[in-house]
Design a protein around this motif. Sequence first.
Motif, PDB file in Angstrom:
ATOM      1  N   ALA A  64      16.246 -11.580   3.637  1.00 44.20           N
ATOM      2  CA  ALA A  64      14.806 -10.656   3.761  1.00 44.20           C
ATOM      3  C   ALA A  64      13.817 -11.478   3.900  1.00 44.20           C
ATOM      4  CB  ALA A  64      14.816 -10.486   1.855  1.00 44.20           C
ATOM      5  N   PHE A  65      13.737 -12.628   4.285  1.00 43.84           N
ATOM      6  CA  PHE A  65      12.424 -13.462   4.888  1.00 43.84           C
ATOM      7  C   PHE A  65      12.267 -12.835   6.369  1.00 43.84           C
ATOM      8  CE2 PHE A  65      13.152 -17.003   1.818  1.00 43.84           C
ATOM      9  CZ  PHE A  65      12.095 -16.774   1.002  1.00 43.84           C
ATOM     10  N   GLU A  66      10.875 -12.544   6.667  1.00 42.77           N
ATOM     11  CA  GLU A  66      10.670 -12.252   7.798  1.00 42.77           C
ATOM     12  C   GLU A  66       9.842 -13.400   8.526  1.00 42.77           C
ATOM     13  OE1 GLU A  66       8.152  -8.484  10.035  1.00 42.77           O
ATOM     14  OE2 GLU A  66       8.093  -8.796   7.865  1.00 42.77           O
ATOM     15  N   LEU A  67      10.403 -13.657   9.580  1.00 40.87           N
ATOM     16  CA  LEU A  67       9.665 -14.786  10.236  1.00 40.87           C
ATOM     17  C   LEU A  67       8.422 -14.303  11.035  1.00 40.87           C
ATOM     18  CD1 LEU A  67      13.016 -16.291  11.808  1.00 40.87           C
ATOM     19  CD2 LEU A  67      11.660 -17.237   9.839  1.00 40.87           C
ATOM     20  N   LYS A  68       7.264 -15.066  10.932  1.00 41.79           N
ATOM     21  CA  LYS A  68       6.366 -14.864  11.593  1.00 41.79           C
ATOM     22  C   LYS A  68       5.536 -16.044  11.974  1.00 41.79           C
ATOM     23  CE  LYS A  68       4.865 -10.825   8.523  1.00 41.79           C
ATOM     24  NZ  LYS A  68       3.896 -10.176   7.828  1.00 41.79           N
ATOM     25  N   SER A  69       4.689 -15.870  13.068  1.00 41.11           N
ATOM     26  CA  SER A  69       3.971 -17.148  13.600  1.00 41.11           C
ATOM     27  C   SER A  69       2.469 -16.763  13.515  1.00 41.11           C
ATOM     28  CB  SER A  69       4.261 -17.248  15.020  1.00 41.11           C
ATOM     29  OG  SER A  69       5.728 -17.540  15.210  1.00 41.11           O
ATOM     30  N   TYR A  70       1.974 -18.010  13.203  1.00 43.44           N
ATOM     31  CA  TYR A  70       0.413 -18.170  12.753  1.00 43.44           C
ATOM     32  C   TYR A  70      -0.414 -18.958  13.848  1.00 43.44           C
ATOM     33  CZ  TYR A  70       1.626 -15.348   8.681  1.00 43.44           C
ATOM     34  OH  TYR A  70       1.973 -14.439   7.856  1.00 43.44           O
ATOM     35  N   LYS A  71      -1.619 -18.801  14.321  1.00 41.60           N
ATOM     36  CA  LYS A  71      -2.217 -19.664  15.135  1.00 41.60           C
ATOM     37  C   LYS A  71      -3.206 -20.699  14.337  1.00 41.60           C
ATOM     38  CE  LYS A  71      -3.395 -15.634  17.149  1.00 41.60           C
ATOM     39  NZ  LYS A  71      -4.325 -14.659  17.442  1.00 41.60           N
ATOM     40  N   PRO A  72      -3.478 -21.651  14.940  1.00 39.89           N
ATOM     41  CA  PRO A  72      -4.420 -22.527  14.103  1.00 39.89           C
ATOM     42  C   PRO A  72      -5.679 -21.689  13.756  1.00 39.89           C
ATOM     43  CG  PRO A  72      -3.707 -23.677  15.984  1.00 39.89           C
ATOM     44  CD  PRO A  72      -3.344 -22.005  16.085  1.00 39.89           C
ATOM     45  N   ASP A  73      -6.262 -21.904  12.490  1.00 45.18           N
ATOM     46  CA  ASP A  73      -7.479 -21.329  11.875  1.00 45.18           C
ATOM     47  C   ASP A  73      -7.016 -19.873  11.434  1.00 45.18           C
ATOM     48  OD1 ASP A  73      -8.744 -23.552  12.432  1.00 45.18           O
ATOM     49  OD2 ASP A  73      -9.529 -22.488  14.381  1.00 45.18           O
ATOM     50  N   ASP A  74      -5.824 -19.539  11.387  1.00 40.72           N
ATOM     51  CA  ASP A  74      -5.402 -18.041  10.592  1.00 40.72           C
ATOM     52  C   ASP A  74      -5.375 -18.500   9.215  1.00 40.72           C
ATOM     53  OD1 ASP A  74      -4.949 -16.821  13.067  1.00 40.72           O
ATOM     54  OD2 ASP A  74      -2.822 -16.655  12.884  1.00 40.72           O
ATOM     55  N   ILE A  75      -5.862 -17.591   8.308  1.00 38.08           N
ATOM     56  CA  ILE A  75      -6.229 -17.552   7.072  1.00 38.08           C
ATOM     57  C   ILE A  75      -4.888 -16.826   6.593  1.00 38.08           C
ATOM     58  CG2 ILE A  75      -7.265 -16.901   4.955  1.00 38.08           C
ATOM     59  CD1 ILE A  75      -9.782 -17.207   6.622  1.00 38.08           C
ATOM     60  N   LEU A  76      -3.932 -17.619   5.819  1.00 35.55           N
ATOM     61  CA  LEU A  76      -2.619 -16.999   5.282  1.00 35.55           C
ATOM     62  C   LEU A  76      -2.937 -16.404   3.904  1.00 35.55           C
ATOM     63  CD1 LEU A  76      -0.160 -19.737   6.156  1.00 35.55           C
ATOM     64  CD2 LEU A  76      -0.837 -17.648   7.352  1.00 35.55           C
ATOM     65  N   MET A  77      -3.961 -17.033   2.927  1.00 32.93           N
ATOM     66  CA  MET A  77      -4.246 -16.542   1.651  1.00 32.93           C
ATOM     67  C   MET A  77      -5.712 -17.091   1.397  1.00 32.93           C
ATOM     68  SD  MET A  77      -1.712 -18.616  -0.563  1.00 32.93           S
ATOM     69  CE  MET A  77      -0.189 -18.579   0.440  1.00 32.93           C
ATOM     70  N   THR A  78      -6.068 -16.329   0.245  1.00 34.60           N
ATOM     71  CA  THR A  78      -7.287 -16.750  -0.043  1.00 34.60           C
ATOM     72  C   THR A  78      -7.541 -16.735  -1.651  1.00 34.60           C
ATOM     73  OG1 THR A  78      -8.544 -15.266   1.618  1.00 34.60           O
ATOM     74  CG2 THR A  78      -9.925 -15.816  -0.249  1.00 34.60           C
ATOM     75  N   GLN A  79      -7.920 -17.910  -2.235  1.00 35.27           N
ATOM     76  CA  GLN A  79      -7.986 -18.241  -3.514  1.00 35.27           C
ATOM     77  C   GLN A  79      -8.703 -16.983  -4.262  1.00 35.27           C
ATOM     78  OE1 GLN A  79      -9.265 -21.916  -4.963  1.00 35.27           O
ATOM     79  NE2 GLN A  79      -9.210 -21.655  -7.050  1.00 35.27           N
ATOM     80  N   GLY A  80      -7.737 -16.608  -5.513  1.00 32.35           N
ATOM     81  CA  GLY A  80      -8.138 -15.373  -6.394  1.00 32.35           C
ATOM     82  C   GLY A  80      -7.840 -14.020  -5.847  1.00 32.35           C
ATOM     83  N   ALA A  81      -7.216 -14.104  -4.451  1.00 31.49           N
ATOM     84  CA  ALA A  81      -6.911 -12.950  -4.141  1.00 31.49           C
ATOM     85  C   ALA A  81      -5.186 -12.407  -4.692  1.00 31.49           C
ATOM     86  CB  ALA A  81      -6.749 -12.747  -2.618  1.00 31.49           C
ATOM     87  N   GLU A  82      -5.034 -11.287  -4.750  1.00 31.61           N
ATOM     88  CA  GLU A  82      -3.748 -10.909  -5.233  1.00 31.61           C
ATOM     89  C   GLU A  82      -2.530 -11.281  -4.124  1.00 31.61           C
ATOM     90  OE1 GLU A  82      -1.328  -7.016  -6.699  1.00 31.61           O
ATOM     91  OE2 GLU A  82      -3.443  -7.160  -7.392  1.00 31.61           O
ATOM     92  N   GLY A  83      -1.557 -11.955  -4.357  1.00 25.68           N
ATOM     93  CA  GLY A  83      -0.421 -12.404  -3.566  1.00 25.68           C
ATOM     94  C   GLY A  83       0.458 -11.186  -3.285  1.00 25.68           C
ATOM     95  N   ASP A  84       0.647 -11.117  -1.964  1.00 23.04           N
ATOM     96  CA  ASP A  84       1.730 -10.005  -1.463  1.00 23.04           C
ATOM     97  C   ASP A  84       2.730 -10.571  -0.687  1.00 23.04           C
ATOM     98  OD1 ASP A  84       0.220 -10.424   0.777  1.00 23.04           O
ATOM     99  OD2 ASP A  84      -0.113  -8.667   1.410  1.00 23.04           O
TER     100      ASP A  84
END
Length: 96
Positions: A64-84
């Motif tokens: 079920a894991f979906e592979l994704k790529s991110y670029k430098p400086d991409d924000i994956l999550m923000t403290q305090g935000a609800e995780g999804d």
Amino acid sequence: FVPIVKPKGRKTSVMAGVVKVEENWKPPVFEKTDAQKTMLDARVKGIFFMKHLGQKDVDTLVAAFELKSYKPDDILMTQGAEGDCFYVLESGKTDV
């Protein structure tokens, strides 16, 4: 009197609510190479709150894991935000 010293560092407990899933729900399945499946299997088995899972459940998660790529400086999550999402880092590094 012996003081109790709690280890500092990573959290050692996780709390979650109950989620009701429809009876006919099927988990998603995303294509992966054998090397990616092996890496994800090892990572899942190394996570303290997933160590109780049997191989069938680990296989379901890995599929079920979906592979994704991110670029430098991409924000994956923000403290305090609800995780999804649940992230597993295959390569590279992040800043927490």
